[in-house]
Design a protein around this motif. Structure first.
Motif, PDB file in Angstrom:
ATOM      1  N   PHE A  36       0.869  -1.181   0.000  1.00 54.04           N
ATOM      2  CA  PHE A  36       0.000   0.000   0.000  1.00 54.04           C
ATOM      3  C   PHE A  36       0.904   1.230   0.000  1.00 54.04           C
ATOM      4  O   PHE A  36       2.111   1.129   0.264  1.00 54.04           O
ATOM      5  CB  PHE A  36      -0.958   0.009   1.210  1.00 54.04           C
ATOM      6  N   TYR A  37       0.318   2.394  -0.303  1.00 57.44           N
ATOM      7  CA  TYR A  37       1.121   3.611  -0.434  1.00 57.44           C
ATOM      8  C   TYR A  37       0.878   4.540   0.747  1.00 57.44           C
ATOM      9  O   TYR A  37      -0.244   4.673   1.229  1.00 57.44           O
ATOM     10  CB  TYR A  37       0.799   4.323  -1.755  1.00 57.44           C
ATOM     11  N   ASN A  38       1.954   5.160   1.200  1.00 56.27           N
ATOM     12  CA  ASN A  38       1.881   6.122   2.297  1.00 56.27           C
ATOM     13  C   ASN A  38       2.064   7.519   1.712  1.00 56.27           C
ATOM     14  O   ASN A  38       3.170   7.893   1.296  1.00 56.27           O
ATOM     15  CB  ASN A  38       2.976   5.810   3.330  1.00 56.27           C
ATOM     16  N   ILE A  78      -7.184  -0.849   6.665  1.00 54.34           N
ATOM     17  CA  ILE A  78      -7.007  -0.164   5.371  1.00 54.34           C
ATOM     18  C   ILE A  78      -8.008  -0.780   4.401  1.00 54.34           C
ATOM     19  O   ILE A  78      -8.127  -2.004   4.309  1.00 54.34           O
ATOM     20  CB  ILE A  78      -5.570  -0.338   4.828  1.00 54.34           C
ATOM     21  N   GLN A  79      -8.740   0.069   3.668  1.00 54.27           N
ATOM     22  CA  GLN A  79      -9.739  -0.462   2.751  1.00 54.27           C
ATOM     23  C   GLN A  79      -9.078  -1.289   1.651  1.00 54.27           C
ATOM     24  O   GLN A  79      -7.974  -0.992   1.211  1.00 54.27           O
ATOM     25  CB  GLN A  79     -10.613   0.647   2.145  1.00 54.27           C
ATOM     26  N   ASP A  80      -9.801  -2.338   1.222  1.00 52.24           N
ATOM     27  CA  ASP A  80      -9.249  -3.315   0.277  1.00 52.24           C
ATOM     28  C   ASP A  80      -8.772  -2.693  -1.026  1.00 52.24           C
ATOM     29  O   ASP A  80      -7.788  -3.139  -1.611  1.00 52.24           O
ATOM     30  CB  ASP A  80     -10.294  -4.404  -0.032  1.00 52.24           C
ATOM     31  N   ASP A  81      -9.474  -1.634  -1.512  1.00 49.24           N
ATOM     32  CA  ASP A  81      -9.075  -1.065  -2.805  1.00 49.24           C
ATOM     33  C   ASP A  81      -7.776  -0.264  -2.729  1.00 49.24           C
ATOM     34  O   ASP A  81      -7.261   0.188  -3.753  1.00 49.24           O
ATOM     35  CB  ASP A  81     -10.204  -0.217  -3.399  1.00 49.24           C
ATOM     36  N   CYS A  82      -7.240  -0.092  -1.509  1.00 46.88           N
ATOM     37  CA  CYS A  82      -5.946   0.591  -1.355  1.00 46.88           C
ATOM     38  C   CYS A  82      -4.800  -0.397  -1.131  1.00 46.88           C
ATOM     39  O   CYS A  82      -3.654   0.002  -0.933  1.00 46.88           O
ATOM     40  CB  CYS A  82      -5.991   1.573  -0.182  1.00 46.88           C
ATOM     41  N   ILE A  83      -5.136  -1.693  -1.128  1.00 49.53           N
ATOM     42  CA  ILE A  83      -4.118  -2.728  -0.903  1.00 49.53           C
ATOM     43  C   ILE A  83      -3.916  -3.517  -2.189  1.00 49.53           C
ATOM     44  O   ILE A  83      -4.878  -3.953  -2.819  1.00 49.53           O
ATOM     45  CB  ILE A  83      -4.546  -3.692   0.231  1.00 49.53           C
ATOM     46  N   SER A  84      -2.664  -3.681  -2.590  1.00 52.52           N
ATOM     47  CA  SER A  84      -2.350  -4.527  -3.749  1.00 52.52           C
ATOM     48  C   SER A  84      -1.782  -5.846  -3.242  1.00 52.52           C
ATOM     49  O   SER A  84      -0.973  -5.861  -2.323  1.00 52.52           O
ATOM     50  CB  SER A  84      -1.309  -3.860  -4.652  1.00 52.52           C
TER      51      SER A  84
END
Length: 722
Positions: free
Chosen positions: A67-69, A85-91
């Motif tokens: 994920f991005y910070n 963290i919401q799923d669409d922000c996790i790769s």
């Protein structure tokens, strides 16, 4: 083999993917339960049992999450799915055969194996750049080539042609692979880096890496016969439509539409990048804003290098586990599959498994598979990697005069306390545990050749002279895949603007390099792998003529004769060998399951693989430690006896050991002389029944050394005399 059809099921006490099922969860509550149902064992096998590395990757789907910070403009990686963290922000990044880091390591292992070159002479740098943008792009070009070939075939065929439909299926699969990265900016960065470099340095001098103003031209002869290059007429967009039938153009349209259909937040830059990457059109280069492009290139390169650095640091512990599992299965190198090794992965940390509230679950599982006369799911071995080893005392530095190693938090390993609890539990189920200390530079061949093994022997002292000592097998040295000092990867070089365009910098500080800090594999994986492999008569048949196909390799002594030079590991030699002092220390104590990287020959053929030097447990004998095969033969005979005597019935025990030609003992004695005979020349097997205590003591004699086995007799109504 009809009674016990496998003697090599192995349990891996390791967590691979915390998002997948584990043994503790699957076994569940066991209060008041002595055994699990057949349905439960089937469910455990479906989730945790694997018979190949591919099946292992398929079942456990090893994954890294990113994920991005936005606060520090960095990409973060973790092995556990981040909560909150919401799923669409996790790769999710699958660590499988297609991952460039894992692919590079597999290629490296295969190359080293085929060349048989020691670490000091092996050119690691020639393979390490496989994770650089240039090599990633090479892989994509190969995919592009295959897509273009298939699309050309697809385009030529008539609608409805079955061959066209089959080709369409193949194209769909290839587009699926290509399209996975449309939304993954990190995966697109190597493409962007190479794309900018290609466009900016088009026409660059090979030696200087510096571009000049470029006008594509054609070679012609003038009216006076002079040779000259004149500027080629440029195609405009309407003229370009004429080549619509060209498969390249058709493909570029497909990629454009595919990108727009799949991408959540399309970017015209990325869309053009995808098209240029997978279906470059024959168009002349447009005017470039060189300064902006160079700035983009350097930014992308820095970000890619930093992100790759973080990724490698995060994924390395997981990758070392995966390599260990691959090395376990790789040892079974035979074309004729027989007793194929299988691995039951607990998928939970050892310290969690041996907690007082979870231990009954492990006991109940082992009671189900190891305490019955059905041996299909019996576990014979266990692997416990990465045992913590305290750092040797070093002088503290009050002032850092030079740049030294960053103080990094050490990777958590398994503790000696957890291993002790496990051994105390599994001894009742006769499971031999292969374990190794943390795989790092000081526990490799190089480290042990320098510092010796005394420290490791001392560390194991708490496991000696215990009821479970014969089931504890320390394995050493660990294997080096990439040495720490040869683990530098050059990502690429920064770019500079010049009067005429751009050039790659020649400054040393502009070379972007990351350090993998070494990759190592625990010796317990390879030790359990080679022992599991030689249980199979078909495997032994590849190297020995005198193999009895009816018996497993329980009595096979890899230390005897030239057995170790025939049943070799698949690992390439690492060093030129141990010094005589180190070998004397190993021989004087006969400690551990020790691998050798010595120069050796068998029938004038040089052995270029690592071999087994010692195969000992922590059971003490007068002259050192005892051979591991003695424990397994004892377990094997006890299990055969239990089965054939109907749970140790008095008259059946007597019949088992009688001199009748049809008795089991007579059959074993008759079949002496094979490399995998249960009883060898110099061996014997006898018994004494104590009527008062209802016990039967069995004496197993191995080359004059006696091993005792005691079983409780089930009394019949009348005694039968031998």
């Amino acid at each position: 083999m009809e009674i016990i059809n496998q003697t090599n099921r192995t349990m891996l006490f390791e967590e691979i993917n915390p998002e997948k099922m584990d043994l503790i969860t699957l076994v569940g509550d066991v209060k008041g339960i002595d055994s699990l149902s057949d349905e439960k064992i089937k469910e455990i096998n479906e989730n945790l049992l694997v018979k190949s590395f591919d099946e292992f990757l398929d079942k456990f789907s090893p994954t890294v999450y990113s994920f991005y910070n936005a606060a520090n403009q960095k990409v973060m990686y973790t092995l556990k799915k981040p909560e909150g963290i919401q799923d669409d922000c996790i790769s999710e990044i699958a660590i499988d055969q297609n991952n460039d880091f894992l692919k590079m390591l597999f290629t490296l292992i295969d190359t080293k194996r085929s060349q048989g070159i020691a670490n000091v002479d092996f050119k690691f740098e020639n393979l390490l750049d496989m994770i650089s943008p240039k090599k990633v792009m090479d892989d994509i070009r190969q995919v592009r080539k295959e897509i273009h070939y298939l699309y050309g075939e697809y385009d030529k065929l008539d609608e409805g042609d079955p061959k066209k439909l089959d080709t369409g299926d193949k194209l769909n699969l290839m587009f699926e692979v290509a399209s996975r990265n449309y939304n993954n900016v990190m995966a697109m960065l190597p493409l962007a880096i190479e794309d900018i470099k290609t466009r900016l340095l088009l026409g660059a001098n090979q030696d200087e890496d510096e571009s000049e103003k470029l006008q594509i031209g054609t070679l012609s002869i003038g009216d006076s016969g002079e040779l000259k290059i004149i500027e080629a007429p440029q195609n405009n967009s309407s003229e370009l439509m004429v080549i619509e039938e060209n498969s390249n153009y058709g493909l570029s349209t497909v990629f454009e539409e595919d990108y727009e259909a799949i991408t959540e937040s399309p970017s015209s830059y990325v869309k053009d990048l995808v098209v240029r990457t997978f279906s470059p059109l024959p168009a002349v280069r447009a005017e470039l804003d060189v300064e902006t492009e160079v700035q983009n290139y350097n930014t992308y390169l820095e970000f890619y290098k930093d992100a790759k650095d973080e990724f490698v640091k995060t994924v390395k512990p997981l990758v070392e586990k995966l390599l260990g599992v691959k090395m376990y299965f790789d040892q079974y190198a035979t074309k004729n599959k027989g007793m194929q090794p299988s691995l039951l992965v607990t998928n939970t940390k050892l310290d969690m498994l041996v907690k007082s509230n979870n231990l009954p679950r492990l006991r109940t599982y082992l009671n189900t598979v190891n305490s019955k006369n059905d041996f299909t799911d019996t576990v014979w071995y266990g692997i416990v990697p990465a045992l913590e080893l305290e750092a040797s005392g070093k002088m503290k530095v009050s002032r850092a005069r030079f740049k030294g190693n960053d103080k990094v938090a050490k990777q958590d390993g398994n503790t000696m306390e957890s291993l002790s609890i496990l051994l105390d539990t599994v001894k009742d189920y006769k499971i031999q545990i292969f374990f190794n200390f943390m795989a790092e530079e000081e526990t490799t061949f190089n480290g042990i050749a320098t510092a010796g093994i005394d420290r490791l022997i001392d560390k194991c002292s708490v496991l000696i002279r215990k009821d479970y000592s014969e089931f504890a097998i320390p394995c050493l040295p660990n294997f080096t895949i990439i040495p720490k000092d040869k683990s530098g990867v050059i990502i690429d070089t920064r770019m500079q603007t010049t009067e005429n365009g751009a050039r790659l910098s020649k400054e040393k500080e502009d070379i972007l390099k990351l350090w993998i800090e070494g990759v190592y594999v625990g010796a317990s994986y390879v030790a359990a792998g080679i022992v599991s492999a030689y249980q199979c008569p078909e495997y032994l048949k590849d190297s020995f003529r005198n193999v009895q196909r009816n018996y497993p390799g329980v009595r096979f002594d890899i230390e005897a004769g030239d057995n170790s030079l025939r049943a070799v590991t698949t690992m390439a030699k690492e060093i030129s060998g141990f010094t005589n002092n180190i070998k004397d220390a190993i021989n004087s104590r006969s400690f551990g399951f020790v691998f050798s990287s010595e120069n050796a020959q068998l029938q004038d053929k040089e052995i270029k693989r690592i071999t087994v030097y010692k195969a000992r447990s922590l059971a003490m004998e007068e002259d050192g430690f005892d051979s591991i095969y003695k424990t397994q033969v004892s377990t094997y005979i006890e299990r055969i006896l239990r089965f054939q005597s109907g749970d140790f019935k008095h008259e059946n025990i007597v019949r088992f050991f009688s001199n009748n030609p049809s008795s089991q003992k007579s059959k074993w004695v008759q079949d002496k002389g094979y490399v995998n005979s249960v009883i060898h020349d110099g061996d014997d097997i006898g018994y004494i029944i104590d009527e008062k205590t209802s016990t039967c003591q069995i004496d197993l004699v191995f080359n004059g050394n006696v091993k005792n086995l005691e079983v409780m007799i089930t009394k019949a109504s009348s005694a039968v005399k031998a």
